[in-house]
Scaffold this active site. Structure first.
Site, short mmCIF file in Angstrom:
data_model
loop_
_atom_site.label_atom_id
_atom_site.label_comp_id
_atom_site.label_asym_id
_atom_site.label_seq_id
_atom_site.Cartn_x
_atom_site.Cartn_y
_atom_site.Cartn_z
N SER A 1 0.85 -1.27 0.13
CA SER A 1 0.22 -0.03 0.10
C SER A 1 0.73 1.28 0.12
CB SER A 1 -0.92 -0.03 1.19
OG SER A 1 -0.22 -0.37 2.38
N HIS B 1 -0.74 6.02 6.57
CA HIS B 1 -0.19 5.75 5.26
C HIS B 1 0.45 7.09 4.67
CE1 HIS B 1 -1.63 1.75 5.58
NE2 HIS B 1 -1.15 1.34 4.38
#
Length: 292
Positions: A45, A272
């Site tokens: 990711s 993230h």
């Protein structure tokens, strides 16, 4: 008396001169147009840019962004990109199917691949998700005091990285090299999630006990060290973010941070990289590789 030169004659002469020039320059190797880099992006990711808009609708399972660092690199270099990054990918997903209809990532590689970039390893053993969620839960129970996560798990995460993630990284990178023997392979480390020391003002965004903030940073240090070691031992280039991402962790303000916090962030996927983080990852990778 001036001679009349027909348009046909001019065009024929021009074409002949142009052809001769092209042949001359091609033979000399100074101005021959080169093909764009054949670039394949692999990884999890952090490579996919999960949570960064706009979303790549070609495969919604992988939660891939068209503004991820591979796309930034391709846009700025003119490379021909094949992006098979996929959120939640582990090293095993390089050589086996992650989801139904999602081929092993190394299938995208070939002998004609010039450049490969990837970020991988953080999902093996659930290192990132388990460490962050476990420490976050423990931090809430102690209202941010002490080091409950470190006290409970000790060297567990670091041991898993050493004993399981590291050999899996080497196997994955060897599989990449076998499929793309002529490519330059760049393996990116993970930018810092937490600061070196606890920031009391960050607790609401990243509810980790003060003593566990450096503990999580140490876990990430172990992970990046394993990625670096595996990269060097398999002939890949390691792209280190330890210095350039310092001061851009999830506790810093919007516009400065590269990583979104657990709570009250601006991305669809917490902990993230945001769009700025993906751009900076691309820029630092290009700098390390000497790409323009």
């Amino acid at each position: 008396m001036q001679k009349h030169v027909s348009r046909r004659t001019v065009m024929a002469t021009s074409c002949a001169l142009t052809g001769a020039l092209v042949l001359s320059l091609t033979a000399g190797g100074t101005a021959q147009a080169s093909d764009p880099l054949r670039y394949v992006a692999l990884g999890d990711s952090y490579s996919a840019g999960s949570g960064v808009l706009p979303v790549d609708t070609s495969n919604l399972l992988c939660l891939r962004s068209t503004a991820n660092y591979p796309h930034v690199i391709a846009d700025r270099t003119g490379a021909r990109l094949k992006d098979v990054t996929c959120g939640a990918a582990q090293t095993k997903d390089f050589t086996s199917s992650q989801y139904l209809g999602v081929p092993p990532q190394v299938n995208a590689l070939g002998a004609d691949t010039d450049l490969v970039t990837l970020t991988i390893g953080g999902n093996d053993n659930g290192t990132f998700i388990n460490a962050v969620t476990s420490c976050g839960s423990a931090g809430l129970l102690t209202a941010g005091k002490g080091s409950p996560c470190k006290d409970k798990y000790g060297s567990k995460f670091a041991d898993e990285i050493k004993n399981s993630t590291y050999p899996a990284l080497k196997n994955a990178l060897n599989a990449v090299r076998a499929k793309a023997p002529n490519a330059r392979i760049a393996v990116l480390g993970y930018p810092w999630i937490t600061p070196e020391k606890a920031d009391p003002s960050c607790y609401l965004k990243l509810p980790i006990a003060s003593g566990d903030v450096p503990y999580l940073r140490d876990v990430q240090t172990h992970l990046n060290a394993a990625v670096e070691r595996a990269s060097k031992e398999t002939g890949a280039t390691f792209v280190d973010f330890a210095e350039v991402s310092d001061g851009h962790d999830a506790c810093t303000p919007p516009g400065t941070r590269w990583i979104e916090p657990l709570l009250f962030g601006t991305s669809l996927v917490p902990v993230h990289p945001n769009a700025l983080g993906e751009r900076r990852m691309a820029e630092h990778t290009m700098e390390v590789l000497g790409l323009k």
